[in-house]
Every structure is written in structure tokens, then in C-alpha cells.
Design an enzyme around this catalytic site. Sequence first.
Site, short mmCIF file in Angstrom:
data_model
loop_
_atom_site.label_atom_id
_atom_site.label_comp_id
_atom_site.label_asym_id
_atom_site.label_seq_id
_atom_site.Cartn_x
_atom_site.Cartn_y
_atom_site.Cartn_z
N ASP A 45 1.54 8.67 -7.62
CA ASP A 45 1.33 7.25 -7.98
C ASP A 45 -0.10 6.92 -8.73
O ASP A 45 -0.45 7.18 -8.62
CB ASP A 45 1.30 6.63 -6.51
CG ASP A 45 2.91 6.46 -5.76
OD1 ASP A 45 4.25 6.97 -5.89
OD2 ASP A 45 3.04 5.99 -4.78
N LYS A 67 4.20 2.82 -10.52
CA LYS A 67 5.13 1.55 -11.02
C LYS A 67 4.44 0.52 -10.89
O LYS A 67 3.86 0.32 -10.29
CB LYS A 67 5.89 1.82 -9.65
CG LYS A 67 7.01 2.92 -9.02
CD LYS A 67 8.06 2.66 -8.30
CE LYS A 67 8.85 3.78 -8.37
NZ LYS A 67 8.10 5.25 -8.13
N GLY A 98 -0.06 6.92 -2.46
CA GLY A 98 -1.17 6.14 -1.40
C GLY A 98 -0.32 5.89 -0.17
O GLY A 98 0.98 5.23 0.50
N MET A 179 2.63 -5.32 -1.22
CA MET A 179 3.13 -5.45 -2.27
C MET A 179 3.04 -6.92 -2.98
O MET A 179 4.32 -7.57 -2.75
CB MET A 179 4.47 -4.73 -2.95
CG MET A 179 4.49 -2.62 -2.63
SD MET A 179 5.95 -2.29 -3.11
CE MET A 179 6.67 -2.75 -1.29
#
Length: 260
Positions: A45, A67, A98, A179
Site C-alpha cells: 500500500d 490508493k 498498513g 480514513m
Amino acid sequence: MAQSRDPKAPRVGTVYLVGAGPGDPDLLTLRAARLLMSASIVVHDGLVDPAILSMARPTARLISVAKARSRHTMKQEEINALLVREALAGNDVVRLKGGDPFVFGRGGEEAEACKAAGVRVEVVPGISSALGASAAAQIPLTHRDHASIVSFVAGQCKGLSDQDWSGLAGKGRTLVIFMGIATAAQISDKLIADGLAPDVPVAVIEKATRADMRVLRSPLAGLAHLVEIERVQSPALIVIGSVTAEADNTIRAVALEAVQ
């Protein structure tokens, strides 16, 4: 009786779904570190700390599938196909994520795709970002005087505005939002609309466990403003609830001095 494997059949590799933890390489499990140092292919990632990636052997092929909001290097289906393709070609693949691969890491989707293609999967857990970040900030997610219930939610997902978050935060509860930086304004508005008091304390933990970690605090109503004026960047975690009052103020003071 189980059938023995045909020795002439092509070798199929294993996909290792490995949790990289919250950032500090010292928080990797021994299993994760050993796999990373021996892997020939590492699919990682974008938020995995460079210090962790530097542990891969020099000849390893590092493939980033980073991403970002509304911009993906690879769609999830393409990542699944990449893992399957490399394993069917006989390669063992470390899929480095992660935190923990099964906590908002889409590890379940990747494991399903591999198993459907006949590829062996091993999951190597990592310290979840929620646990690592809160520990680094010295914020107890549970506390006998504050909270006996903890909820984890994704702040960046489809149908966010339609979800019912009432009851996830408030007296006796801690809410941890992954997020959520890009949608901080919508999150605070949503929680207040769902009945949470505007003055509920909030902590934003940026780049947890790393040298440039920051712990920033505000009331819920000021969350979006805090994120904007402090220019908070991912990876960052939002913790909501009275447990954030237990945060170590010296961490915050040092962090703020560093950016002034």
C-alpha cells in the site's frame, strides 16, 4: 486418502497477507519481518512507511498499489488479479498492508480471490492502526471512568451520508474513525445530526508512531477546522470520546512546536 501432489505440476506460490502495523518498523511482528526480508515480490500500500519497505531484500520487486481518494493506482479487482497471477507463476508474494490486513484493509476480498483460484493464503496479523495510534498518543480506548465500548468505522466509503451512526459515540463509548480526514466536515455534521453533542472531545492522531507524529485535539464541532488549519495528512486517525482527555499533552505540545 488425500491425493499426493503431481511432481510435474507447476509450482503455485503462496500469498502472504501481512500487516505492517501503524508505521514504526519496530512494531512489526517477527513473522512479518522475516517474510519481508525473504520475499521476492512485495505488493504494498502507499501508506506503508518507507523504513519498512527498506527492510525488503535488495533484489525484491516492490509493486505499489497505492490508493488515494478518487484516484487508485490499481482497482481492487486488478490487485486481486495481480496476486493470483504472480502466485500461479510460482512466486511467493508478500501483500503488505498498513495496520492489520483484516481491519479496513480489504484483506478478506484478496483472500477470497486467491482461494477461488487455488492459491494458498496465509494471514500475518499486524497491530491495527487504531490500537497503535491510540497507544502512541497514550489515549486508552477503554477506561473504567470513560468508556467500555469501542466502535471502528470507515470515514471514507460508499453511502456515508445514508449510514446511521447514532449510538456509536457518546457517554461510555469511544468511536475510532479510519480514513476520515478528507470527509471530516461531513463526519462532524453527521454525528451532531445523529445526536452527539458538539463539544464532545476529539483527538486527531497523524502519522502515528513515526518521528513526525502529531496529536491534535478539538471539540467535535471544530474537527473540520482543525484538519484544515493544521493541514492534517494521511495516515491519520480520528478518536472521539472522553477518553481523549487522557491524551498526553506533552506529545501535542512537542508536535505543535515542530510545525511552528
